[in-house]
Motif scaffolding. Structure first.
Motif, PDB file in Angstrom:
ATOM      1  N   ASN A  31       0.678   6.837  -3.556  1.00  0.00           N
ATOM      2  CA  ASN A  31      -0.089   5.488  -4.155  1.00  0.00           C
ATOM      3  C   ASN A  31       0.722   4.590  -4.222  1.00  0.00           C
ATOM      4  OD1 ASN A  31      -2.208   7.324  -4.824  1.00  0.00           O
ATOM      5  ND2 ASN A  31      -1.828   7.550  -6.875  1.00  0.00           N
ATOM      6  N   TYR A  32       1.898   4.637  -3.514  1.00  0.00           N
ATOM      7  CA  TYR A  32       3.064   3.497  -3.689  1.00  0.00           C
ATOM      8  C   TYR A  32       3.172   2.985  -2.305  1.00  0.00           C
ATOM      9  CZ  TYR A  32       4.476   4.624  -8.374  1.00  0.00           C
ATOM     10  OH  TYR A  32       4.587   4.963  -9.876  1.00  0.00           O
ATOM     11  N   SER A  53       0.494   1.542   0.572  1.00  0.00           N
ATOM     12  CA  SER A  53      -0.102   2.629   0.634  1.00  0.00           C
ATOM     13  C   SER A  53      -1.379   3.054   1.410  1.00  0.00           C
ATOM     14  CB  SER A  53      -0.707   2.805  -0.982  1.00  0.00           C
ATOM     15  OG  SER A  53      -1.644   1.902  -1.240  1.00  0.00           O
ATOM     16  N   ALA A  97      10.400   2.112  -3.977  1.00  0.00           N
ATOM     17  CA  ALA A  97       8.634   2.482  -4.227  1.00  0.00           C
ATOM     18  C   ALA A  97       8.120   1.495  -5.340  1.00  0.00           C
ATOM     19  CB  ALA A  97       8.734   3.893  -4.643  1.00  0.00           C
ATOM     20  N   ARG A  99       4.804   0.005  -7.427  1.00  0.00           N
ATOM     21  CA  ARG A  99       3.214   0.085  -7.622  1.00  0.00           C
ATOM     22  C   ARG A  99       2.943  -0.602  -8.785  1.00  0.00           C
ATOM     23  NH1 ARG A  99      -0.830   4.929  -9.515  1.00  0.00           N
ATOM     24  NH2 ARG A  99      -2.827   3.749  -9.003  1.00  0.00           N
ATOM     25  N   ARG A 102       5.550  -0.916 -11.862  1.00  0.00           N
ATOM     26  CA  ARG A 102       6.538   0.112 -11.608  1.00  0.00           C
ATOM     27  C   ARG A 102       7.393   0.093 -10.421  1.00  0.00           C
ATOM     28  NH1 ARG A 102       3.842   5.840 -13.951  1.00  0.00           N
ATOM     29  NH2 ARG A 102       3.731   4.846 -15.843  1.00  0.00           N
ATOM     30  N   THR A 103       8.710   0.336 -10.102  1.00  0.00           N
ATOM     31  CA  THR A 103       9.422   0.242  -9.135  1.00  0.00           C
ATOM     32  C   THR A 103      10.584   1.070  -9.220  1.00  0.00           C
ATOM     33  OG1 THR A 103      10.387  -1.282  -7.622  1.00  0.00           O
ATOM     34  CG2 THR A 103      10.824  -1.742  -9.858  1.00  0.00           C
TER      35      THR A 103
END
Length: 115
Positions: A31-32, A53, A97, A99, A102-103
């Motif tokens: 998903n990332y 992704s 990573a 998304r 969020r990292t």
């Protein structure tokens, strides 16, 4: 616990090749968006390559045609194949990573290109 562990760095002569790997765990890898960044001594960190992704790739102009980013969602791993290495590619290469907000970052692996 989220982990990004890079491997494959080392010392290589100009014109040589290296393949970096980044093994991910603790999150839904597929998903990332995954990226490789690098930071040379005395310089700011810069984006080297990214793969979304969905598999779309993008590269810094300085590495286009020489580096290839890929991912294996079954192995939760992203790769960076580096060919025709130059002295100016010397840096610590880190995996990222991302998304939404969020990292996550790995600790990095040293790549040194020198004769």
């Amino acid at each position: 616990q989220v982990q990004l562990v890079e491997s494959g760095g080392g010392l290589v002569q100009p014109g040589g090749s290296l393949r970096l790997s980044c093994a991910a765990s603790g999150f839904t890898f597929s998903n990332y968006n995954m990226g490789w960044y690098r930071q040379a001594p005395g310089k700011q960190r810069e984006l080297v390559a990214i793969i979304t992704s969905g598999g779309t790739t993008n590269y810094a102009d300085s590495v286009k045609g020489r580096f290839t980013i890929s991912r294996d969602n079954a192995k939760n791993t992203v790769y960076l194949q580096m060919n025709s290495l130059k002295v100016e590619d010397t840096a610590v290469y880190s995996c990222n990573a991302a998304r939404s907000l969020r990292t996550y970052w790995g600790k990095g692996t040293q790549v040194t290109v020198s004769s």
